[in-house]
Structure formats: C-alpha cells, structure tokens
Motif scaffolding. Structure first.
Motif, PDB file in Angstrom:
ATOM      1  N   THR A  55       0.847  -1.187   0.000  1.00 48.61           N
ATOM      2  CA  THR A  55       0.000   0.000   0.000  1.00 48.61           C
ATOM      3  C   THR A  55       0.885   1.240   0.000  1.00 48.61           C
ATOM      4  O   THR A  55       2.085   1.169   0.256  1.00 48.61           O
TER       5      THR A  55
ATOM      6  N   VAL B  11      -4.284   4.939   1.478  1.00 49.81           N
ATOM      7  CA  VAL B  11      -5.051   4.156   2.449  1.00 49.81           C
ATOM      8  C   VAL B  11      -5.235   4.817   3.811  1.00 49.81           C
ATOM      9  O   VAL B  11      -6.189   4.495   4.519  1.00 49.81           O
ATOM     10  N   GLU B  12      -4.342   5.729   4.196  1.00 50.33           N
ATOM     11  CA  GLU B  12      -4.413   6.238   5.566  1.00 50.33           C
ATOM     12  C   GLU B  12      -5.597   7.168   5.797  1.00 50.33           C
ATOM     13  O   GLU B  12      -6.271   7.102   6.819  1.00 50.33           O
TER      14      GLU B  12
ATOM     15  N   ARG C 271      -6.604   1.887  11.495  1.00 48.02           N
ATOM     16  CA  ARG C 271      -7.010   0.479  11.418  1.00 48.02           C
ATOM     17  C   ARG C 271      -5.891  -0.421  10.892  1.00 48.02           C
ATOM     18  O   ARG C 271      -6.152  -1.522  10.409  1.00 48.02           O
ATOM     19  N   TYR C 272      -4.642   0.040  11.001  1.00 46.29           N
ATOM     20  CA  TYR C 272      -3.546  -0.735  10.418  1.00 46.29           C
ATOM     21  C   TYR C 272      -3.409  -2.126  11.030  1.00 46.29           C
ATOM     22  O   TYR C 272      -3.072  -3.088  10.335  1.00 46.29           O
TER      23      TYR C 272
ATOM     24  N   TYR D 229       4.515  -7.266   4.315  1.00 46.37           N
ATOM     25  CA  TYR D 229       3.654  -6.118   4.067  1.00 46.37           C
ATOM     26  C   TYR D 229       4.547  -4.932   3.722  1.00 46.37           C
ATOM     27  O   TYR D 229       5.353  -4.482   4.532  1.00 46.37           O
TER      28      TYR D 229
ATOM     29  N   GLU E  85      -5.793  -4.059  12.076  1.00 47.85           N
ATOM     30  CA  GLU E  85      -6.817  -4.879  11.430  1.00 47.85           C
ATOM     31  C   GLU E  85      -6.394  -5.250  10.014  1.00 47.85           C
ATOM     32  O   GLU E  85      -6.572  -6.397   9.587  1.00 47.85           O
ATOM     33  N   ASP E  86      -5.836  -4.293   9.287  1.00 49.43           N
ATOM     34  CA  ASP E  86      -5.362  -4.562   7.929  1.00 49.43           C
ATOM     35  C   ASP E  86      -4.277  -5.636   7.943  1.00 49.43           C
ATOM     36  O   ASP E  86      -4.270  -6.547   7.101  1.00 49.43           O
TER      37      ASP E  86
ATOM     38  N   LEU F 119      -9.167   4.604   3.489  1.00 46.25           N
ATOM     39  CA  LEU F 119      -9.563   3.373   4.182  1.00 46.25           C
ATOM     40  C   LEU F 119      -9.391   3.487   5.692  1.00 46.25           C
ATOM     41  O   LEU F 119      -9.550   2.500   6.415  1.00 46.25           O
ATOM     42  N   ASP F 120      -9.020   4.673   6.145  1.00 47.28           N
ATOM     43  CA  ASP F 120      -8.744   4.913   7.563  1.00 47.28           C
ATOM     44  C   ASP F 120      -7.698   3.935   8.103  1.00 47.28           C
ATOM     45  O   ASP F 120      -7.734   3.544   9.272  1.00 47.28           O
ATOM     46  N   SER F 121      -6.750   3.562   7.241  1.00 44.92           N
ATOM     47  CA  SER F 121      -5.712   2.630   7.675  1.00 44.92           C
ATOM     48  C   SER F 121      -4.776   3.265   8.691  1.00 44.92           C
ATOM     49  O   SER F 121      -4.052   2.552   9.395  1.00 44.92           O
ATOM     50  N   TYR F 122      -4.781   4.579   8.774  1.00 45.52           N
ATOM     51  CA  TYR F 122      -3.964   5.240   9.792  1.00 45.52           C
ATOM     52  C   TYR F 122      -4.343   4.720  11.176  1.00 45.52           C
ATOM     53  O   TYR F 122      -3.481   4.527  12.045  1.00 45.52           O
TER      54      TYR F 122
END
Length: 333
Positions: free
Chosen positions: A14, A19-20, A50-51, A66, A53-54, A45-48
């Motif tokens: 990513t 994604v963040e 939820r990382y 990753y 969970e990702d 994706l609010d990965s900032y």
C-alpha cells in the motif's frame, strides 16, 4: 521448483496517501482540492487507525510480508520540524507487523510530499536532495529491525509527475493525467509524456544520499522501486526502443547498480513504434485502465532489470491487474 523456500516473501503493498486518510499536509491533498474532477482521498480506508486490522487480514490470508510507507508530510509538517508522535506511530506499525509475523518492507517516499516542500519547488529544486536526506536521517531511528527499505517509489513516475506539473504551469498541458491509472478515453489509453531526465538524475542523487544515511545508521537492505513497463518493439524500431527505455526506465535501473536490491513493479507491456509508445488498442481482454492483460509482464520486467543493473537482486514490489472480475486470475495459471 514445486514449493517456495521458507525465506520467500509473499505479501501485499500500500501507499500511505492511498489508504491512511486525511493526509492534509501533503501536496496531493492540496492537488485534489484544487484540480477539478480529481477524486478526493478524504478518509480513504482509515488505515492510519485500522492498520492492525489490515495486517491481521494479510496474516490470515497466508501472507508473510507487508510493504507500507511512512508519510513524509506527517513526519515533517514544517521544514526541519519533525513530529515525534508521528515517528512513534510508524514505529508502532513496524512493531505490529513483526508481531503478526509480517516482514515489513518500508517505503520512505511514495509520490506524496509535504505541502511546504512542493511550495518550495519540490523535486525541481537543487535543495530537494538535502531536504530528503534530512528527512531520512529523522526516520532512520525507527527502522530498527527492518530488513528492507525502499527510498523512493517509482522515481520514473515521480519524474513524470514533475514533468506534467511543469507542463501545466507553462500552459503546455491543459489537464492532469494520472501516471498510474492513466484513464481510458474513447476506449484508448492515452500515452503519457516521457519524464524529464534532469529531474530523474536529481532523484537518483536523492536516492544515493538516502541510501548512504541508511547504510550508515541501519542494518536494512536498501534500494528503490522502478515502474517497469516491459517495453518491446519490432526490429525496425529497436533504436527508438533503446531511447524510450532509457528515459522512461533504464536511467533509474542503472542508478540501482550499487543497491542491495531493486524493486520491480510491473503490470502490463508497452509497444514502442517510430514515434514512441503506441496507444493500446481497445480489446475485450484489456484491463479496466485500458492496458493489455499480460501476466508475463513481470517476468519480462525482472529479466530486463537484472540485465540493466548487472545483477542487482530483484524484489517484486508491485504486480497485479486492474479488474473487478476475480475469475480473470484463473487465466494466470
């Protein structure tokens, strides 16, 4: 070979801005707001947040690596001012990846830069090399235990972005074209301009400066990633093929000759004709962005990168197909 060695890395990749979400200090956030018709990244994706969970999804899918980035615009929101909180955030991401059995492959710059850096002139300025070196020096302490570091993602595409921006500012180009998705107009994928080689050489100097910092301060293998387009041409156009390859790809591969690895990123092929790249013709088998479905592109790209770099180890850092039909993958078997 019927089984992969235990050391083989099989992962996903990513980019922070993709994604963040809410990367408000970056030049890309500014560009999205100021360019009519450009899609806004917003929360992404609010990965900032939820990382973890990702990463769990990656682990549960059977992957062991990753590739993700640290966002320069967050770490250095103003020139020379580094956020300890953001550095700690990305260190937590690295540790979480390791905890979940994922080998982190860290990218230090993936297209986006701080807004202030862009306002200074970005990669078009001579001072950009020193700016990037200082940023890498600030990030190096959080890379303890990281085995793979990519300094810059796709510098040839980055140089193309800078070239496009120059053309827009001078009035030579009327609209923005994405260097990665391109877009399909009338069923035909448009041909993007060649990146300015002077910008490419500056990026190569920035890469070498970053590599020197990382080799001095970390134990990581260091390289950068190159967008490989698996160029080919009929015999009559071989000289033009060499010219286009150099300005679009080989300049950057040659800069990897002294690296620990080179990242190969391949999705499709590109034919070269007398006038340069030939637009891809419409075809039912084309991908969603108008490129041919060519699973063999990654093999072509790896062999070419190995040849140009004279044997620099290759890490396939991106490969895939733009499709909403999972059955297409079965054709790769």
């Amino acid at each position: 070979m019927t089984t992969l060695p235990v050391s083989f890395l099989w992962g996903a990749a990513t980019a922070p801005h993709q994604v963040e979400g809410n990367n408000v200090n970056s030049d890309w956030w500014t560009r999205e707001l100021s360019t009519p018709g450009m899609e806004l990244s917003g929360d992404a994706l609010d990965s900032y947040h939820r990382y973890a969970e990702d990463m769990r999804l990656l682990h549960n899918a059977g992957l062991n690596a990753y590739r993700f980035g640290v966002e320069w615009a967050r770490i250095e929101p103003a020139p020379g001012q580094y956020s300890l909180a953001e550095l700690a955030h990305y260190r937590r991401m690295i540790e979480e990846a390791m905890r979940q059995g994922l080998t982190p492959v860290i990218t230090l710059q993936h297209f986006s830069t701080p807004r202030w850096f862009a306002e200074e002139g970005g990669w078009l300025t001579e001072g950009s090399v020193d700016r990037f070196r200082a940023y890498v020096e600030a990030v190096a302490p959080i890379l303890d235990g990281v085995k793979w570091v990519c300094t810059i993602n796709e510098p040839n595409m980055l140089a193309m972005i800078a070239t496009l921006m120059q053309a827009m500012e001078s009035g030579d180009a009327s609209s923005w074209q994405s260097p990665t998705t391109d877009g399909v107009e009338g069923g035909v994928q448009p041909v993007l301009p060649a990146p300015d080689p002077e910008i490419g050489r500056r990026l190569a100097r920035a890469h070498v400066a970053a590599r020197d910092v990382l080799k001095r301060t970390t134990d990581a293998a260091v390289g950068w990633t190159v967008a490989n387009q698996a160029f080919y041409a009929e015999h009559a156009f071989e000289e033009r093929l060499r010219e286009e390859r150099f300005v679009r790809e080989d300049l950057y591969l040659e800069a990897s000759k002294d690296d620990d690895f080179v990242g190969v990123q391949a999705y499709s092929t590109q034919e070269i004709g007398v006038d340069g790249p030939i637009p891809h013709s419409p075809h039912p088998e084309n991908t969603m962005i108008g490129t041919p479905f060519r699973p063999d592109a990654v093999g072509i790209a790896v062999r070419h990168a190995w040849q140009v770099t004279e044997g620099t180890p290759v890490l396939v850092t991106e490969n895939g197909i733009a499709t909403d039909d999972d059955d297409v993958y079965a054709r790769c078997a």
